[in-house]
Design a protein around this motif. Structure first.
Motif, PDB file in Angstrom:
ATOM      1  N   ASP A  41       0.830  -1.210   0.000  1.00 28.02           N
ATOM      2  CA  ASP A  41       0.000   0.000   0.000  1.00 28.02           C
ATOM      3  C   ASP A  41       0.864   1.261   0.000  1.00 28.02           C
ATOM      4  OD1 ASP A  41      -2.304  -1.451  -0.030  1.00 28.02           O
ATOM      5  OD2 ASP A  41      -2.706  -1.295   2.124  1.00 28.02           O
ATOM      6  N   ALA A  42       1.935   1.223   0.787  1.00 30.14           N
ATOM      7  CA  ALA A  42       2.844   2.374   0.848  1.00 30.14           C
ATOM      8  C   ALA A  42       3.525   2.588  -0.504  1.00 30.14           C
ATOM      9  CB  ALA A  42       3.887   2.158   1.941  1.00 30.14           C
ATOM     10  N   CYS A  43       3.893   1.499  -1.167  1.00 31.04           N
ATOM     11  CA  CYS A  43       4.525   1.615  -2.486  1.00 31.04           C
ATOM     12  C   CYS A  43       3.571   2.246  -3.494  1.00 31.04           C
ATOM     13  CB  CYS A  43       4.975   0.236  -2.977  1.00 31.04           C
ATOM     14  SG  CYS A  43       6.399  -0.420  -2.090  1.00 31.04           S
ATOM     15  N   TYR A  44       2.297   1.832  -3.441  1.00 34.87           N
ATOM     16  CA  TYR A  44       1.297   2.453  -4.310  1.00 34.87           C
ATOM     17  C   TYR A  44       1.201   3.949  -4.032  1.00 34.87           C
ATOM     18  CZ  TYR A  44      -0.734  -1.890  -6.171  1.00 34.87           C
ATOM     19  OH  TYR A  44      -0.937  -3.058  -6.843  1.00 34.87           O
ATOM     20  N   GLN A  45       1.214   4.289  -2.734  1.00 32.65           N
ATOM     21  CA  GLN A  45       1.082   5.690  -2.355  1.00 32.65           C
ATOM     22  C   GLN A  45       2.257   6.519  -2.866  1.00 32.65           C
ATOM     23  OE1 GLN A  45      -0.437   6.052   1.593  1.00 32.65           O
ATOM     24  NE2 GLN A  45       0.248   8.158   1.835  1.00 32.65           N
ATOM     25  N   VAL A  46       3.464   5.985  -2.741  1.00 36.23           N
ATOM     26  CA  VAL A  46       4.651   6.684  -3.230  1.00 36.23           C
ATOM     27  C   VAL A  46       4.598   6.813  -4.749  1.00 36.23           C
ATOM     28  CG1 VAL A  46       7.154   6.524  -3.488  1.00 36.23           C
ATOM     29  CG2 VAL A  46       6.092   6.029  -1.271  1.00 36.23           C
ATOM     30  N   LYS A  65       1.630  15.275   1.917  1.00 33.94           N
ATOM     31  CA  LYS A  65       1.533  13.887   1.484  1.00 33.94           C
ATOM     32  C   LYS A  65       2.875  13.169   1.593  1.00 33.94           C
ATOM     33  CE  LYS A  65      -2.359  14.439  -1.709  1.00 33.94           C
ATOM     34  NZ  LYS A  65      -2.839  14.288  -3.092  1.00 33.94           N
ATOM     35  N   ILE A  66       3.953  13.881   1.292  1.00 32.84           N
ATOM     36  CA  ILE A  66       5.287  13.277   1.393  1.00 32.84           C
ATOM     37  C   ILE A  66       5.613  12.951   2.845  1.00 32.84           C
ATOM     38  CG2 ILE A  66       7.758  13.750   1.148  1.00 32.84           C
ATOM     39  CD1 ILE A  66       7.027  15.318  -1.423  1.00 32.84           C
ATOM     40  N   ARG A  67       5.257  13.858   3.770  1.00 30.51           N
ATOM     41  CA  ARG A  67       5.488  13.585   5.198  1.00 30.51           C
ATOM     42  C   ARG A  67       4.687  12.362   5.654  1.00 30.51           C
ATOM     43  NH1 ARG A  67       5.222  19.220   5.555  1.00 30.51           N
ATOM     44  NH2 ARG A  67       3.022  19.141   6.182  1.00 30.51           N
ATOM     45  N   GLU A  68       3.437  12.278   5.211  1.00 29.24           N
ATOM     46  CA  GLU A  68       2.612  11.129   5.583  1.00 29.24           C
ATOM     47  C   GLU A  68       3.191   9.828   5.037  1.00 29.24           C
ATOM     48  OE1 GLU A  68      -1.205  12.101   4.072  1.00 29.24           O
ATOM     49  OE2 GLU A  68      -1.675  13.557   5.643  1.00 29.24           O
ATOM     50  N   ALA A  69       3.649   9.857   3.795  1.00 29.09           N
ATOM     51  CA  ALA A  69       4.237   8.658   3.196  1.00 29.09           C
ATOM     52  C   ALA A  69       5.518   8.258   3.919  1.00 29.09           C
ATOM     53  CB  ALA A  69       4.520   8.893   1.709  1.00 29.09           C
ATOM     54  N   LYS A  70       6.325   9.249   4.281  1.00 24.64           N
ATOM     55  CA  LYS A  70       7.570   8.962   4.998  1.00 24.64           C
ATOM     56  C   LYS A  70       7.278   8.341   6.365  1.00 24.64           C
ATOM     57  CE  LYS A  70      11.932  11.001   6.522  1.00 24.64           C
ATOM     58  NZ  LYS A  70      11.888  10.358   7.846  1.00 24.64           N
ATOM     59  N   GLU A  71       6.274   8.875   7.065  1.00 21.23           N
ATOM     60  CA  GLU A  71       5.916   8.306   8.360  1.00 21.23           C
ATOM     61  C   GLU A  71       5.447   6.867   8.214  1.00 21.23           C
ATOM     62  OE1 GLU A  71       2.987  10.971   9.867  1.00 21.23           O
ATOM     63  OE2 GLU A  71       4.424  12.621  10.227  1.00 21.23           O
ATOM     64  N   MET A  72       4.690   6.590   7.166  1.00 24.44           N
ATOM     65  CA  MET A  72       4.221   5.231   6.932  1.00 24.44           C
ATOM     66  C   MET A  72       5.387   4.295   6.647  1.00 24.44           C
ATOM     67  SD  MET A  72       1.575   3.833   4.002  1.00 24.44           S
ATOM     68  CE  MET A  72       0.260   4.913   4.565  1.00 24.44           C
ATOM     69  N   LEU A  73       6.328   4.736   5.813  1.00 26.05           N
ATOM     70  CA  LEU A  73       7.487   3.907   5.482  1.00 26.05           C
ATOM     71  C   LEU A  73       8.381   3.688   6.708  1.00 26.05           C
ATOM     72  CD1 LEU A  73       8.411   5.378   1.980  1.00 26.05           C
ATOM     73  CD2 LEU A  73       7.529   3.086   2.446  1.00 26.05           C
ATOM     74  N   ASP A  74       8.518   4.727   7.538  1.00 26.67           N
ATOM     75  CA  ASP A  74       9.312   4.582   8.762  1.00 26.67           C
ATOM     76  C   ASP A  74       8.701   3.536   9.685  1.00 26.67           C
ATOM     77  OD1 ASP A  74      11.115   6.449   7.928  1.00 26.67           O
ATOM     78  OD2 ASP A  74      10.236   8.122   9.052  1.00 26.67           O
ATOM     79  N   GLU A  75       7.384   3.572   9.819  1.00 26.13           N
ATOM     80  CA  GLU A  75       6.695   2.598  10.670  1.00 26.13           C
ATOM     81  C   GLU A  75       6.865   1.182  10.127  1.00 26.13           C
ATOM     82  OE1 GLU A  75       2.165   1.541  12.229  1.00 26.13           O
ATOM     83  OE2 GLU A  75       2.544   3.366  11.081  1.00 26.13           O
ATOM     84  N   ILE A  76       6.771   1.055   8.805  1.00 27.75           N
ATOM     85  CA  ILE A  76       6.950  -0.261   8.171  1.00 27.75           C
ATOM     86  C   ILE A  76       8.369  -0.768   8.404  1.00 27.75           C
ATOM     87  CG2 ILE A  76       7.105  -1.415   5.914  1.00 27.75           C
ATOM     88  CD1 ILE A  76       4.753   0.431   5.053  1.00 27.75           C
TER      89      ILE A  76
END
Length: 577
Positions: free
Chosen positions: A29-34, A79-90
Motif C-alpha cells: 500500500d505504501a509503495c502504491y502511495q509513493v 503527502k510526502i510527510r505522511e508517506a515517509k511516516e508510513m514507510l518509517d513505521e513499516i
C-alpha cells in the motif's frame, strides 16, 4: 538488492506468519502511495508545460485556481510527510520479523503450501451430496486403530505443484513415526509402499454449474449482498461455466471478485465488458467503479453500449490508457477529456456518432497513440499536429472525412500512420513529407482517394519507411514514387491488395533494394511485373494471389516473367486461375 531480498524472504515466510502477511500488505500500500505521489509531480510538470503554450490570461486564471503552484507544494509536502511516516513505521516493524537482508540461499520452496486438516465443516461443502459422506469419513477416520496400516483414498482431480520427496518423507513419518530424511527416492518409494494399503480410487466428479454459481456467490459476497449487485452476479454467471466444474478454480475466482467493489483505491486497470441485455444497468455500475478508482492507469470501456461519455473519467488524472471504442451511441467527447494530460493512449475508434474532436486536444501532450472515428469533413486546424509525442495515429471509418491536416511538421515522433475506410477522402496532405520517423504507412478502403497528387520530397532518399500497405483504392491505376516517402532504400515489406484497376507496377520498383517481402493480391488487371525485378536481391518472399493475368506470367519455368523472380527463395502463387 537489500529490499528485494527482504521481500523474497517475507513472501516465503508469510504462509507461516499472518503478521508478515499484514506487514507485506501495508508495504505494498505504501509503495502504491509513493508511486501516486511521483505521478502527481509528473502531472504537475505536464500542466506547466501546457501553460507555456497558452495565453497570459490563461496563466492568471491558473494561478487563481486550486491548482496553482503554491497550494500544490503545500499539499505535496503534507503527502510526502505522511508517506515517509508510513514507510518509517513499516521499516521499524520489519525488524521484529528477522527478515534476511542479504541474498537468500537457493532452495526448493513451495509457495502457497496448502495444508489439509481432519475437521471439515460440512455446511460449507457445496454439491456432490453423494460424495460428502465418503470423503468426510476418510478425513475424520484416517486409521481404524493405532499401529495399523493407513488406508488411503486416491481422489482423481486437478493436480497442484508440490515437492514429492518431502511429501513422501512426511507421509512415512506420519504413518510409522520413522525418520527417513537420509533416504533416496528409491528407498522412500519402497518404505511408502510398505506402510500403505491402498483402497480403490475414487473419481471426484465436477460440480454442476448450479453448484458452481452457488459457491462463487458464497465466496464473492456476504449473505444477501449479491442482490445489490445484479451486474456482478451476471458477470459471475458468465465466468462460472469457464471453471468447468472445478471447485478450486471457482474458489480462486470468487477473482478475487470479492476484490473489488470495496477495495479499489489502488486499482490500476479496469476492463469493463457489457452486453446488450445488461446495458441499462451498466452505466451506474461504471460510474460507481470510476468514482472509487481514482488512481486508474488503464480504463477499457470498449463495446459497453454507452450512450454518453462517463463524466467521472475526466477526474482520473493518473490515467494512461482510455478505450471507448465501438460505443456507437456516444455523440460527443467533452472538452474536459483534455484535462487528462498524462493520457498516452486514447481510442474512440468505431464510435460512429462522435461529431467532432475536443477543441483543446492539442493540450494532451503525452498522447502516444490516437485512434479516431469522427464525423467531421476536415481535420485541418484541429490540433492533432501539436501532439509532438504521438507515435501511432489511426483514422478509421471517418465516413465524411474529405481532407486531413497539413500541419504535420511537429509529428517527428510518429512511427505508424493508418488511414482506413474513409470513403470520402479525396487526397492526402503535402504534410506527409514531414513525417521523417514514419516506419509503417497503411492506406486502405478509401474509394475516392486518388494518388495522382504531386508530393515534393526535394529529391531526398533518406526516409525511414519499413512497411507499406496499399489496399482497396479503386481509383488508382498506377503507383507514384512519392508513396514510399523517399524510402526506397529502407522499405522492407510491401503489400498491394484489392487494387481492382491497377494496370502496372512502376519501373522504380527496381530501386527497392531493401525489400524482403512483396505481396500482390486481388489485382485482376495487373498484367506483368516491371523490368529490373531481378535486381531486388534482398527479396525473400513473393506472394501473388487472385491475379489471373500476372499469375500466369509468373509460372515457374514457363511464365514470361519467371526470369525476373527466379532468384526469390520463396514464391507462392495462389488461386490465380
Amino acid at each position: 538488492m537489500v529490499i528485494q531480498a527482504v521481500l523474497l524472504d517475507a513472501e516465503e515466510q508469510q504462509m507461516h506468519n499472518r503478521e508478515i502477511t499484514c506487514w507485506l500488505r501495508k508495504f505494498k500500500d505504501a509503495c502504491y502511495q509513493v508511486e501516486d505521489l511521483l505521478d502527481e509531480v509528473e502531472i504537475e510538470a505536464l500542466r506547466r508545460k501546457v501553460l507555456e503554450r497558452e495565453s497570459i490570461g490563461r496563466k492568471v486564471r491558473y494561478f487563481l485556481s486550486s491548482s496553482n503552484p503554491l497550494p500544490f507544494r503545500f499539499r505535496m509536502g503534507r503527502k510526502i510527510r505522511e508517506a515517509k511516516e508510513m514507510l518509517d513505521e513499516i521499516a521499524i516493524n520489519k525488524s521484529k520479523f528477522h527478515l534476511l537482508e542479504g541474498r537468500p540461499p537457493v532452495k526448493n520452496v513451495i509457495h502457497r503450501e496448502r495444508e489439509t486438516y481432519s475437521f471439515v465443516k460440512t455446511s460449507n461443502v457445496i454439491g456432490r451430496d453423494e460424495d460428502k459422506e465418503n470423503i468426510v469419513h476418510f478425513l475424520m477416520n484416517p486409521t481404524d486403530g493405532e499401529g495399523e496400516d493407513v488406508p488411503v483414498l486416491p481422489i482423481v482431480g486437478i493436480g497442484e505443484d508440490f515437492d514429492i520427496k518431502q511429501l513422501m518423507i512426511k507421509t512415512i513419518k506420519s504413518a510409522t513415526g520413522k525418520r527417513c530424511t537420509d533416504m533416496n527416492m528409491e528407498e522412500l518409494h519402497k518404505a511408502l509402499l510398505d506402510c500403505l494399503s491402498t483402497v480403490s480410487h475414487y473419481d471426484l466428479e465436477h460440480l454442476s454449474e448450479e453448484n458452481c454459481l452457488s459457491l462463487f456467490l458464497k465466496l464473492a459476497f456476504k449473505d444477501g449482498e449479491e442482490k445489490q449487485h445484479k451486474n456482478l452476479v451476471r458477470i459471475g454467471e458468465e465466468i462460472v461455466p469457464k471453471c468447468k466444474g472445478v471447485a478450486l478454480a471457482v474458489e480462486t475466482l470468487g477473482q478475487d471478485a470479492s476484490q473489488s467493489a470495496n477495495n479499489m483505491g489502488h486499482l490500476r486497470t479496469l476492463i469493463f465488458k457489457s452486453n446488450e441485455e445488461g446495458k441499462a444497468d451498466s452505466k451506474p455500475l461504471i460510474a460507481e467503479y470510476i468514482s472509487k478508482s481514482k488512481h486508474l492507469r488503464v480504463l477499457d470501456l470498449g463495446e459497453c453500449y454507452l450512450d454518453q461519455y462517463p463524466n467521472g473519467i475526466s477526474y482520473l488524472k493518473h490515467l494512461r490508457c482510455l478505450n471507448l471504442g465501438d460505443n456507437d451511441n456516444i455523440k460527443e467527447l467533452p472538452n474536459s477529456i483534455c484535462n487528462l494530460q498524462s493520457l498516452e493512449t486514447l481510442s474512440f475508434m468505431g464510435c460512429m456518432g462522435i461529431e467532432e474532436l475536443p477543441k483543446d486536444i492539442s493540450c494532451m501532450i503525452s498522447l502516444r497513440a490516437l485512434y479516431i472515428t469522427i464525423k467531421q469533413t476536415s481535420l485541418q486546424g484541429n490540433g492533432i499536429g501539436c501532439l509532438t509525442s504521438l507515435r501511432i495515429l489511426m483514422l478509421s471509418e471517418c465516413e465524411n472525412l474529405k481532407y486531413l491536416f497539413e500541419d504535420m511538421q511537429s509529428l517527428t515522433a510518429l512511427r505508424t500512420f493508418v488511414i482506413t475506410e474513409c470513403k470520402n477522402l479525396i487526397s492526402l496532405p503535402q504534410g506527409l513529407k514531414y513525417l521523417t520517423a514514419l516506419e509503417t504507412l497503411v492506406i486502405g478502403d478509401c474509394e475516392k482517394l486518388d494518388l495522382c497528387m504531386e508530393l515534393e520530397l526535394g529529391g531526398k532518399e533518406d526516409g525511414s519507411l519499413r512497411k507499406l500497405i496499399i489496399a482497396g483504392l479503386p481509383k488508382v491505376v498506377s503507383l507514384p514514387q512519392w508513396i514510399v516517402l523517399g524510402s526506397t532504400k529502407t522499405l522492407q515489406k510491401l503489400w498491394i491488395i484489392n487494387m481492382k484497376n491497377l494496370l502496372m507496377l512502376p519501373t522504380w520498383f527496381q530501386n527497392l533494394t531493401s525489400l524482403q517481402k512483396l505481396e500482390i493480391g486481388d489485382c485482376p488487371k495487373l498484367a506483368y511485373l516491371p523490368e529490373g525485378m531481378q535486381h531486388l536481391t534482398a527479396l525473400k518472399e513473393l506472394t501473388i494471389a487472385e491475379c489471373p493475368l500476372l499469375g500466369e506470367r509468373c509460372m515457374e519455368e514457363t511464365g514470361e516473367d519467371w526470369p525476373k523472380i527466379a532468384h526469390v527463395p520463396r514464391i507462392d502463387l495462389i488461386n490465380n486461375s
